[in-house]
Scaffold this motif. Structure first.
Motif, PDB file in Angstrom:
ATOM      1  N   TRP A 154       8.503  13.451  -3.087  1.00 47.34           N
ATOM      2  CA  TRP A 154       8.853  13.341  -4.518  1.00 47.34           C
ATOM      3  C   TRP A 154       9.552  14.591  -5.012  1.00 47.34           C
ATOM      4  CZ3 TRP A 154       9.553   8.815  -6.020  1.00 47.34           C
ATOM      5  CH2 TRP A 154       8.700   7.769  -5.716  1.00 47.34           C
ATOM      6  N   GLN A 155       9.140  15.757  -4.523  1.00 46.71           N
ATOM      7  CA  GLN A 155       9.800  16.995  -4.944  1.00 46.71           C
ATOM      8  C   GLN A 155      11.249  17.026  -4.473  1.00 46.71           C
ATOM      9  OE1 GLN A 155       7.067  19.936  -3.414  1.00 46.71           O
ATOM     10  NE2 GLN A 155       5.930  20.064  -5.350  1.00 46.71           N
ATOM     11  N   ARG A 156      11.475  16.581  -3.249  1.00 40.15           N
ATOM     12  CA  ARG A 156      12.841  16.554  -2.728  1.00 40.15           C
ATOM     13  C   ARG A 156      13.672  15.489  -3.466  1.00 40.15           C
ATOM     14  NH1 ARG A 156      12.431  16.359   3.709  1.00 40.15           N
ATOM     15  NH2 ARG A 156      14.688  16.682   3.551  1.00 40.15           N
ATOM     16  N   ALA A 157      13.047  14.352  -3.780  1.00 42.94           N
ATOM     17  CA  ALA A 157      13.754  13.308  -4.517  1.00 42.94           C
ATOM     18  C   ALA A 157      14.154  13.819  -5.891  1.00 42.94           C
ATOM     19  CB  ALA A 157      12.881  12.060  -4.619  1.00 42.94           C
ATOM     20  N   ARG A 162       3.153  10.269  -7.241  1.00 40.93           N
ATOM     21  CA  ARG A 162       4.210  10.481  -8.250  1.00 40.93           C
ATOM     22  C   ARG A 162       3.604  10.595  -9.640  1.00 40.93           C
ATOM     23  NH1 ARG A 162       6.977   5.344  -8.542  1.00 40.93           N
ATOM     24  NH2 ARG A 162       5.149   4.934  -9.843  1.00 40.93           N
ATOM     25  N   ASP A 163       2.662   9.704  -9.964  1.00 42.22           N
ATOM     26  CA  ASP A 163       2.065   9.735 -11.297  1.00 42.22           C
ATOM     27  C   ASP A 163       1.223  10.983 -11.502  1.00 42.22           C
ATOM     28  OD1 ASP A 163       3.282   7.309 -11.665  1.00 42.22           O
ATOM     29  OD2 ASP A 163       1.461   6.115 -11.413  1.00 42.22           O
ATOM     30  N   GLY A 164       0.506  11.415 -10.448  1.00 39.30           N
ATOM     31  CA  GLY A 164      -0.280  12.637 -10.563  1.00 39.30           C
ATOM     32  C   GLY A 164       0.593  13.855 -10.792  1.00 39.30           C
ATOM     33  N   LEU A 165       1.707  13.908 -10.101  1.00 36.04           N
ATOM     34  CA  LEU A 165       2.648  15.004 -10.331  1.00 36.04           C
ATOM     35  C   LEU A 165       3.178  14.964 -11.761  1.00 36.04           C
ATOM     36  CD1 LEU A 165       4.670  14.863  -6.983  1.00 36.04           C
ATOM     37  CD2 LEU A 165       3.146  16.714  -7.713  1.00 36.04           C
ATOM     38  N   GLY A 166       3.450  13.750 -12.240  1.00 36.57           N
ATOM     39  CA  GLY A 166       3.946  13.608 -13.607  1.00 36.57           C
ATOM     40  C   GLY A 166       2.945  14.062 -14.646  1.00 36.57           C
ATOM     41  N   ARG A 167       1.649  13.923 -14.334  1.00 37.75           N
ATOM     42  CA  ARG A 167       0.604  14.375 -15.264  1.00 37.75           C
ATOM     43  C   ARG A 167       0.301  15.854 -15.119  1.00 37.75           C
ATOM     44  NH1 ARG A 167      -1.669   9.405 -13.550  1.00 37.75           N
ATOM     45  NH2 ARG A 167      -3.067  10.500 -12.103  1.00 37.75           N
ATOM     46  N   SER A 170       0.831  -1.210   0.000  1.00 35.10           N
ATOM     47  CA  SER A 170       0.000   0.000   0.000  1.00 35.10           C
ATOM     48  C   SER A 170       0.864   1.257   0.000  1.00 35.10           C
ATOM     49  CB  SER A 170      -0.953  -0.002   1.202  1.00 35.10           C
ATOM     50  OG  SER A 170      -0.258   0.100   2.425  1.00 35.10           O
ATOM     51  N   LEU A 171       2.023   1.190   0.641  1.00 34.01           N
ATOM     52  CA  LEU A 171       2.951   2.322   0.598  1.00 34.01           C
ATOM     53  C   LEU A 171       3.379   2.607  -0.834  1.00 34.01           C
ATOM     54  CD1 LEU A 171       4.800   4.407   2.013  1.00 34.01           C
ATOM     55  CD2 LEU A 171       6.477   2.574   2.307  1.00 34.01           C
ATOM     56  N   GLU A 172       3.695   1.547  -1.574  1.00 36.04           N
ATOM     57  CA  GLU A 172       4.093   1.735  -2.971  1.00 36.04           C
ATOM     58  C   GLU A 172       2.924   2.243  -3.812  1.00 36.04           C
ATOM     59  OE1 GLU A 172       7.249   1.557  -3.874  1.00 36.04           O
ATOM     60  OE2 GLU A 172       7.642   1.042  -1.778  1.00 36.04           O
ATOM     61  N   THR A 173       1.732   1.721  -3.557  1.00 35.05           N
ATOM     62  CA  THR A 173       0.552   2.159  -4.305  1.00 35.05           C
ATOM     63  C   THR A 173       0.285   3.643  -4.082  1.00 35.05           C
ATOM     64  OG1 THR A 173      -0.487  -0.025  -4.262  1.00 35.05           O
ATOM     65  CG2 THR A 173      -1.941   1.862  -4.553  1.00 35.05           C
ATOM     66  N   ASP A 174       0.261   4.051  -2.815  1.00 35.06           N
ATOM     67  CA  ASP A 174      -0.055   5.445  -2.504  1.00 35.06           C
ATOM     68  C   ASP A 174       1.033   6.388  -3.017  1.00 35.06           C
ATOM     69  OD1 ASP A 174      -2.346   4.539  -1.306  1.00 35.06           O
ATOM     70  OD2 ASP A 174      -1.627   4.773   0.741  1.00 35.06           O
ATOM     71  N   THR A 223      -8.188  13.021  -6.421  1.00 35.70           N
ATOM     72  CA  THR A 223      -7.983  11.715  -7.051  1.00 35.70           C
ATOM     73  C   THR A 223      -7.473  10.693  -6.039  1.00 35.70           C
ATOM     74  OG1 THR A 223      -7.499  12.768  -9.162  1.00 35.70           O
ATOM     75  CG2 THR A 223      -6.754  10.499  -8.885  1.00 35.70           C
ATOM     76  N   PHE A 224      -6.486  11.096  -5.249  1.00 36.48           N
ATOM     77  CA  PHE A 224      -5.903  10.214  -4.235  1.00 36.48           C
ATOM     78  C   PHE A 224      -6.962   9.806  -3.209  1.00 36.48           C
ATOM     79  CE2 PHE A 224      -3.846   9.378  -0.202  1.00 36.48           C
ATOM     80  CZ  PHE A 224      -2.714   8.661  -0.532  1.00 36.48           C
TER      81      PHE A 224
END
Length: 306
Positions: free
Chosen positions: A297-300, A245-250, A236-240, A260-261
């Motif tokens: 994700w922004q920091r990554a 990440r995908d929403g940011l990419g879109r 679930s950690l990977e899913t969330d 959406t989340f």
């Protein structure tokens, strides 16, 4: 209050915002007074006292406050308890200790999020005198009365997060996930500012190797130790994290990403147990999980490791 585990641990329901099954405190009899793991926020101190009374005890019997981390829903009442019980001590990771002794920055940060609702949600948070703190790095052995308590450094949810291993019982705070019923897949609470996915995975690896029969979650209560619990949490950690990440990419903005989340998360919870969505939003508002993962994700990306 739940029935005690075989080792005598009792779970007290703190009835956060008058909602059962959201925030728990665990109570152990050390032979040198009571130990409470995660005392909850100041707003639920009355419920903690009522739970202790149900055990034939009171705050005056508490000697040890074992804090997994300093977030308000776990440690907010610590300073008030220590003011009222001069014989008690609090235990906290070294990277969180200063914020308990000088909580102004912590409260200011929370105030920016919760605004006028701060007092209703969390109540008072008094400072903890430094000489009433036992500061831990993780890896020590504590002797509390007849109990041997092993604090374990377990970052991922917070940089100052500890778990406590006591015999057959493992108190995992938030790094063990949120699981409000047996039917629910554990979910990772990911509020800002400290979410670290690789550190969280490493903490899970460490915890699942321990010889413990029962996991005690702040949200909520005891669950049998099982590979399925840890596997579900990691999945679930990977899913969330992937959804954010995908929403940011879109190119989704904050409102669209949160909507959406939230819809996806609550739909999944509802499929497991129709009562879960309402309680889960008290335990971990989805918008806070989005904020924490966006920050991660922004920091990554800034480090080039996304």
């Amino acid at each position: 209050m739940t029935a005690p585990t075989e080792s005598g641990v009792r779970t007290l329901d703190l009835h956060f915002q008058d909602t059962p099954g959201v925030i728990a405190a665990s109570v152990l009899d050390t032979g040198d007074g009571l130990a409470v793991v995660d005392v909850g926020p100041g707003s639920t101190l009355g419920a903690l006292e009522a739970g202790l009374a149900g055990l034939g005890a009171s705050l005056a019997d508490v000697r040890h406050l074992l804090l997994t981390h300093i977030h308000l829903d776990h440690a907010g009442a610590a300073g008030t308890i220590l003011d009222r019980v001069p014989e008690a001590r609090a235990y906290v990771h070294e990277r969180g200790a200063a914020h308990l002794s000088r909580p102004e920055r912590l409260l200011a940060s929370a105030g920016q999020i919760y605004g006028e609702h701060m007092d209703r949600l969390w109540g008072e948070m008094r400072p903890v005198p430094p000489d009433r703190l036992t500061v831990l790095a993780g890896g020590e052995t504590l002797r509390l009365g007849r109990l041997e308590v092993l604090p374990l450094y377990t970052p991922g949810h917070a940089v100052h997060h500890l778990a406590y291993h006591v015999g057959d019982d493992l108190f995992v705070g938030d790094v063990g996930g949120i699981r409000l019923s047996e039917r629910q897949t554990p979910r990772a609470p990911t509020p800002p500012p400290d979410i670290d996915l690789p550190a969280w995975r490493a903490s899970v690896v460490r915890l699942r190797e321990l010889d413990a029969q029962t996991l005690h979650l702040a949200h909520f209560g005891p669950h049998p130790t099982s590979a399925a619990h840890w596997d579900g949490l990691l999945a679930s950690l990977e899913t969330d994290a992937g959804r954010v990440r995908d929403g940011l990419g879109r190119g989704q903005d904050a409102a669209e990403l949160t909507d959406t989340f939230t819809r996806a998360l609550l739909d999944e919870l509802r499929a497991e147990d129709p009562t879960l969505p309402a309680r889960y939003e008290f335990a971990c508002p989805p918008w806070m999980s989005v904020q924490g993962l966006v920050r991660y994700w922004q920091r990554a990306a800034a480090r080039g490791s996304a």
